[in-house]
Design a protein around this motif. Structure first.
Motif, PDB file in Angstrom:
ATOM      1  N   SER A  19       0.809  -1.215   0.000  1.00  0.00           N
ATOM      2  CA  SER A  19       0.000   0.000   0.000  1.00  0.00           C
ATOM      3  C   SER A  19       0.844   1.267   0.000  1.00  0.00           C
ATOM      4  N   LYS A  20       2.146   1.120   0.266  1.00  0.00           N
ATOM      5  CA  LYS A  20       3.018   2.302   0.289  1.00  0.00           C
ATOM      6  C   LYS A  20       4.481   1.860   0.286  1.00  0.00           C
ATOM      7  N   ASN A  45      -7.934   1.175   2.951  1.00  0.00           N
ATOM      8  CA  ASN A  45      -8.059   2.488   2.302  1.00  0.00           C
ATOM      9  C   ASN A  45      -6.822   2.827   1.475  1.00  0.00           C
ATOM     10  N   GLU A  46      -5.651   2.506   1.997  1.00  0.00           N
ATOM     11  CA  GLU A  46      -4.417   2.761   1.262  1.00  0.00           C
ATOM     12  C   GLU A  46      -4.296   1.836   0.052  1.00  0.00           C
ATOM     13  N   LYS A  48      -6.811   0.711  -1.745  1.00  0.00           N
ATOM     14  CA  LYS A  48      -7.714   1.232  -2.775  1.00  0.00           C
ATOM     15  C   LYS A  48      -7.027   2.315  -3.596  1.00  0.00           C
ATOM     16  N   CYS A  49      -6.283   3.174  -2.938  1.00  0.00           N
ATOM     17  CA  CYS A  49      -5.533   4.214  -3.644  1.00  0.00           C
ATOM     18  C   CYS A  49      -4.383   3.606  -4.447  1.00  0.00           C
ATOM     19  N   ASN A  52      -5.134   1.937  -7.854  1.00  0.00           N
ATOM     20  CA  ASN A  52      -5.401   2.914  -8.920  1.00  0.00           C
ATOM     21  C   ASN A  52      -4.120   3.541  -9.461  1.00  0.00           C
TER      22      ASN A  52
END
Length: 108
Positions: A19-20, A45-46, A48-49, A52
């Protein structure tokens, strides 16, 4: 010839901690080179970003704490892992458990 041997186009990769940071960077590099990804993190939530942010469309995200070995085993039952990139603090413990599971040793 060499390009075909090392091609990751249409290969499925599971990337933890995606996620990061480093995990997202690895996911991005794989997606740019045509891989299909399942990105994993504890932070939906991370994720989902992050999904994309990737090139291509054949990517999934899955919220999972890889410190929870029961959850990891259940996750593995539903997918066929060809390539796995561990990017988390628990990777040594998980890798030891992961490679000792009898069902993990099946051929793909």
């Amino acid at each position: 010839m060499t390009e075909e041997i090392f091609s990751i186009t249409n290969k499925v990769f599971v990337i933890t901690g995606a996620s990061k940071g480093i995990g997202l960077s690895v996911a991005r590099a794989c997606s740019v080179n045509g891989a299909n990804l399942i990105i994993i993190s504890r932070h939906e939530n991370e994720l989902k970003c992050a999904v994309n942010f990737l090139d291509g469309v054949k990517h999934l995200y899955y919220e999972l704490d890889i410190g929870d070995l029961r959850a990891v085993k259940l996750f593995y039952e539903f997918i066929k892992i060809y390539n796995l990139f561990f990017n988390s603090l628990n990777w040594k413990r998980l890798f030891k458990e992961f490679t000792s599971w009898k069902w993990c040793k099946r051929s793909s």
